[in-house]
Write a protein that holds these residues in place. Structure first.
Motif, PDB file in Angstrom:
ATOM      1  N   PHE A   1      12.849   2.181  -2.167  1.00 49.00           N
ATOM      2  CA  PHE A   1      13.201   3.435  -1.305  1.00 49.00           C
ATOM      3  C   PHE A   1      12.320   2.986   0.084  1.00 49.00           C
ATOM      4  O   PHE A   1      12.924   3.221   1.160  1.00 49.00           O
ATOM      5  CB  PHE A   1      12.640   4.807  -1.636  1.00 49.00           C
ATOM      6  N   PHE A   2      11.044   2.810  -0.195  1.00 47.93           N
ATOM      7  CA  PHE A   2      10.182   2.708   1.171  1.00 47.93           C
ATOM      8  C   PHE A   2      10.699   1.296   1.961  1.00 47.93           C
ATOM      9  O   PHE A   2      10.768   1.452   3.114  1.00 47.93           O
ATOM     10  CB  PHE A   2       8.735   2.567   0.941  1.00 47.93           C
ATOM     11  N   PRO A   3      10.947   0.224   1.336  1.00 42.18           N
ATOM     12  CA  PRO A   3      11.539  -0.881   2.325  1.00 42.18           C
ATOM     13  C   PRO A   3      12.748  -0.379   3.075  1.00 42.18           C
ATOM     14  O   PRO A   3      12.970  -0.847   4.281  1.00 42.18           O
ATOM     15  CB  PRO A   3      11.664  -2.083   1.236  1.00 42.18           C
ATOM     16  N   ALA A   4      13.587   0.240   2.407  1.00 43.65           N
ATOM     17  CA  ALA A   4      14.872   0.926   3.079  1.00 43.65           C
ATOM     18  C   ALA A   4      14.333   1.708   4.265  1.00 43.65           C
ATOM     19  O   ALA A   4      15.038   1.776   5.387  1.00 43.65           O
ATOM     20  CB  ALA A   4      15.640   1.518   2.091  1.00 43.65           C
TER      21      ALA A   4
ATOM     22  N   LYS B   1       0.866  -1.128   0.060  1.00 39.59           N
ATOM     23  CA  LYS B   1       0.024  -0.127   0.050  1.00 39.59           C
ATOM     24  C   LYS B   1       0.692   1.358   0.065  1.00 39.59           C
ATOM     25  O   LYS B   1       0.477   2.177  -0.550  1.00 39.59           O
ATOM     26  CB  LYS B   1      -0.849   0.016   1.229  1.00 39.59           C
ATOM     27  N   THR B   2       1.808   1.090   0.657  1.00 38.76           N
ATOM     28  CA  THR B   2       2.887   2.572   0.556  1.00 38.76           C
ATOM     29  C   THR B   2       3.395   2.646  -0.550  1.00 38.76           C
ATOM     30  O   THR B   2       3.484   3.811  -0.992  1.00 38.76           O
ATOM     31  CB  THR B   2       3.915   2.177   1.919  1.00 38.76           C
ATOM     32  N   VAL B   3       4.048   1.600  -1.443  1.00 37.25           N
ATOM     33  CA  VAL B   3       4.595   1.865  -2.610  1.00 37.25           C
ATOM     34  C   VAL B   3       3.470   1.992  -3.426  1.00 37.25           C
ATOM     35  O   VAL B   3       3.619   3.130  -4.642  1.00 37.25           O
ATOM     36  CB  VAL B   3       5.208   0.490  -2.994  1.00 37.25           C
ATOM     37  N   GLU B   4       2.413   1.719  -3.543  1.00 40.87           N
ATOM     38  CA  GLU B   4       1.218   2.034  -4.396  1.00 40.87           C
ATOM     39  C   GLU B   4       0.850   3.348  -4.298  1.00 40.87           C
ATOM     40  O   GLU B   4       0.707   3.938  -5.206  1.00 40.87           O
ATOM     41  CB  GLU B   4       0.073   0.918  -4.326  1.00 40.87           C
ATOM     42  N   HIS B   5       0.934   4.055  -3.105  1.00 42.02           N
ATOM     43  CA  HIS B   5       0.471   5.372  -2.779  1.00 42.02           C
ATOM     44  C   HIS B   5       1.557   6.347  -3.272  1.00 42.02           C
ATOM     45  O   HIS B   5       1.284   7.227  -3.831  1.00 42.02           O
ATOM     46  CB  HIS B   5       0.378   5.411  -1.455  1.00 42.02           C
ATOM     47  N   PHE B   6       3.071   5.881  -3.235  1.00 41.20           N
ATOM     48  CA  PHE B   6       4.152   6.857  -3.643  1.00 41.20           C
ATOM     49  C   PHE B   6       4.625   6.526  -4.741  1.00 41.20           C
ATOM     50  O   PHE B   6       5.498   7.411  -5.279  1.00 41.20           O
ATOM     51  CB  PHE B   6       5.031   6.880  -2.204  1.00 41.20           C
ATOM     52  N   GLU B   7       4.186   5.524  -5.712  1.00 39.97           N
ATOM     53  CA  GLU B   7       4.871   5.022  -6.716  1.00 39.97           C
ATOM     54  C   GLU B   7       5.023   6.069  -7.868  1.00 39.97           C
ATOM     55  O   GLU B   7       6.096   6.192  -8.729  1.00 39.97           O
ATOM     56  CB  GLU B   7       4.554   3.806  -7.317  1.00 39.97           C
ATOM     57  N   ARG B   8       3.800   7.224  -7.900  1.00 35.33           N
ATOM     58  CA  ARG B   8       4.102   8.079  -9.051  1.00 35.33           C
ATOM     59  C   ARG B   8       4.726   9.264  -8.666  1.00 35.33           C
ATOM     60  O   ARG B   8       5.098  10.141  -9.504  1.00 35.33           O
ATOM     61  CB  ARG B   8       2.544   8.435  -9.462  1.00 35.33           C
ATOM     62  N   ARG B   9       5.047   9.506  -7.327  1.00 37.12           N
ATOM     63  CA  ARG B   9       5.622  10.598  -6.608  1.00 37.12           C
ATOM     64  C   ARG B   9       7.051  10.491  -6.339  1.00 37.12           C
ATOM     65  O   ARG B   9       7.943  11.412  -6.225  1.00 37.12           O
ATOM     66  CB  ARG B   9       4.983  11.202  -5.488  1.00 37.12           C
ATOM     67  N   VAL B  10       7.431   9.251  -6.215  1.00 32.85           N
ATOM     68  CA  VAL B  10       8.785   8.975  -5.547  1.00 32.85           C
ATOM     69  C   VAL B  10       9.431   8.092  -6.449  1.00 32.85           C
ATOM     70  O   VAL B  10       9.092   6.830  -6.953  1.00 32.85           O
ATOM     71  CB  VAL B  10       8.846   8.417  -4.152  1.00 32.85           C
ATOM     72  N   ARG B  11      10.694   8.411  -6.935  1.00 31.32           N
ATOM     73  CA  ARG B  11      11.486   7.535  -8.020  1.00 31.32           C
ATOM     74  C   ARG B  11      12.053   6.314  -7.353  1.00 31.32           C
ATOM     75  O   ARG B  11      12.590   6.437  -6.014  1.00 31.32           O
ATOM     76  CB  ARG B  11      12.528   8.181  -8.657  1.00 31.32           C
ATOM     77  N   SER B  12      11.777   5.350  -7.787  1.00 28.80           N
ATOM     78  CA  SER B  12      11.992   3.904  -7.217  1.00 28.80           C
ATOM     79  C   SER B  12      11.456   3.530  -5.726  1.00 28.80           C
ATOM     80  O   SER B  12      12.158   3.199  -4.850  1.00 28.80           O
ATOM     81  CB  SER B  12      13.852   3.942  -7.079  1.00 28.80           C
TER      82      SER B  12
ATOM     83  N   THR C   1       7.825  -5.209   5.138  1.00 26.75           N
ATOM     84  CA  THR C   1       7.441  -4.159   4.157  1.00 26.75           C
ATOM     85  C   THR C   1       8.002  -4.488   2.606  1.00 26.75           C
ATOM     86  O   THR C   1       7.686  -4.084   1.835  1.00 26.75           O
ATOM     87  CB  THR C   1       7.511  -2.830   4.304  1.00 26.75           C
ATOM     88  N   HIS C   2       9.485  -5.226   2.783  1.00 31.55           N
ATOM     89  CA  HIS C   2       9.825  -5.352   1.541  1.00 31.55           C
ATOM     90  C   HIS C   2       9.196  -6.313   0.386  1.00 31.55           C
ATOM     91  O   HIS C   2       9.477  -6.391  -0.667  1.00 31.55           O
ATOM     92  CB  HIS C   2      11.382  -5.864   1.918  1.00 31.55           C
ATOM     93  N   MET C   3       8.400  -7.375   1.137  1.00 30.76           N
ATOM     94  CA  MET C   3       8.017  -8.527   0.380  1.00 30.76           C
ATOM     95  C   MET C   3       7.228  -8.086  -1.024  1.00 30.76           C
ATOM     96  O   MET C   3       7.845  -8.480  -2.164  1.00 30.76           O
ATOM     97  CB  MET C   3       7.233  -9.396   1.102  1.00 30.76           C
ATOM     98  N   ALA C   4       6.229  -7.679  -0.829  1.00 33.88           N
ATOM     99  CA  ALA C   4       5.263  -7.073  -1.876  1.00 33.88           C
ATOM    100  C   ALA C   4       5.781  -6.264  -2.953  1.00 33.88           C
ATOM    101  O   ALA C   4       5.950  -6.712  -4.068  1.00 33.88           O
ATOM    102  CB  ALA C   4       3.795  -6.395  -1.557  1.00 33.88           C
ATOM    103  N   PRO C   5       6.530  -5.189  -2.456  1.00 33.19           N
ATOM    104  CA  PRO C   5       7.295  -4.315  -3.655  1.00 33.19           C
ATOM    105  C   PRO C   5       8.302  -4.877  -4.310  1.00 33.19           C
ATOM    106  O   PRO C   5       8.610  -4.733  -5.711  1.00 33.19           O
ATOM    107  CB  PRO C   5       7.653  -3.110  -2.991  1.00 33.19           C
ATOM    108  N   ILE C   6       8.934  -5.702  -3.716  1.00 30.94           N
ATOM    109  CA  ILE C   6      10.311  -6.400  -4.383  1.00 30.94           C
ATOM    110  C   ILE C   6       9.842  -7.246  -5.447  1.00 30.94           C
ATOM    111  O   ILE C   6      10.332  -7.589  -6.630  1.00 30.94           O
ATOM    112  CB  ILE C   6      11.376  -6.834  -3.543  1.00 30.94           C
ATOM    113  N   GLN C   7       8.919  -8.174  -4.894  1.00 33.61           N
ATOM    114  CA  GLN C   7       8.278  -9.340  -5.819  1.00 33.61           C
ATOM    115  C   GLN C   7       7.555  -8.733  -6.815  1.00 33.61           C
ATOM    116  O   GLN C   7       7.834  -9.189  -7.992  1.00 33.61           O
ATOM    117  CB  GLN C   7       7.441 -10.213  -4.714  1.00 33.61           C
ATOM    118  N   ASN C   8       6.886  -7.725  -6.582  1.00 30.53           N
ATOM    119  CA  ASN C   8       6.213  -7.159  -7.752  1.00 30.53           C
ATOM    120  C   ASN C   8       7.285  -6.485  -8.771  1.00 30.53           C
ATOM    121  O   ASN C   8       7.171  -6.702 -10.097  1.00 30.53           O
ATOM    122  CB  ASN C   8       5.320  -5.993  -7.135  1.00 30.53           C
ATOM    123  N   LEU C   9       8.142  -5.942  -8.434  1.00 26.48           N
ATOM    124  CA  LEU C   9       9.402  -5.339  -9.014  1.00 26.48           C
ATOM    125  C   LEU C   9       9.983  -6.366  -9.848  1.00 26.48           C
ATOM    126  O   LEU C   9      10.178  -6.300 -11.069  1.00 26.48           O
ATOM    127  CB  LEU C   9      10.386  -4.469  -8.359  1.00 26.48           C
ATOM    128  N   ALA C  10      10.297  -7.448  -9.243  1.00 28.62           N
ATOM    129  CA  ALA C  10      11.053  -8.488  -9.930  1.00 28.62           C
ATOM    130  C   ALA C  10      10.316  -9.199 -11.170  1.00 28.62           C
ATOM    131  O   ALA C  10      10.686  -9.621 -11.984  1.00 28.62           O
ATOM    132  CB  ALA C  10      11.557  -9.442  -8.875  1.00 28.62           C
TER     133      ALA C  10
END
Length: 142
Positions: free
Chosen positions: A71-74, A56-67, A110-119
């Motif tokens: 970034f957010f799991p870090a 949800k965090t990455v989905e909310h910020f993906e248009r405004r924050v590059r990568s 919090t890394h799980m969904a964004p990284i899997q989706n990215l991969a």
């Protein structure tokens, strides 16, 4: 590299789950049986909660924050480290220890969904199932 990083995070979380019960027994007076059940429950709940929070965090910020998927799991790893420090150094209360352990693991997962989706998003559609299967096998072997 994203998959290797995700495997490393999962390994670290597994280490915390394995070590947590004996730590809570030794320094907070929990019985090994109850600590094992509660640490396992905390890990399962945090896995679901952290995965949803990361997505949800990455989905909310993906248009405004590059990568945003990197970034957010870090970013979430900073409060996770602080909360794990509190678990290890502020002993004497089981409820407090379980709360900080749960909070830390939610941040770590919090890394799980964004990284899997990215991969998976960088692969052609016909290779995604095979790639996901190989990723799961590699993660379990390591």
């Amino acid at each position: 590299m994203a998959t290797v990083g995700s495997i490393g995070m999962s390994f670290a979380i597994g280490g915390i789950a394995d070590w947590g019960a004996s730590f809570l027994q030794r320094y907070n007076g929990a019985s090994m049986a109850s600590a094992g059940i509660l640490v396992g429950s905390v890990t399962a709940i945090a896995g679901v909660g952290g995965t949803v929070l990361g997505a949800k965090t990455v989905e909310h910020f993906e248009r405004r924050v590059r990568s945003a998927a990197f970034f957010f799991p870090a970013v979430y790893s900073v409060p996770a480290a602080f909360m794990m420090m509190l678990v290890m150094n502020w002993t004497g209360s089981l409820a407090r220890a379980y709360f900080f352990l749960l909070s830390a693991q939610i941040c770590l997962w919090t890394h799980m969904a964004p990284i899997q989706n990215l991969a998976l998003s960088v692969l052609p559609a016909d290779l995604r199932a095979r790639s996901n299967a190989l990723s799961l096998v590699a993660g379990h072997l390591l």
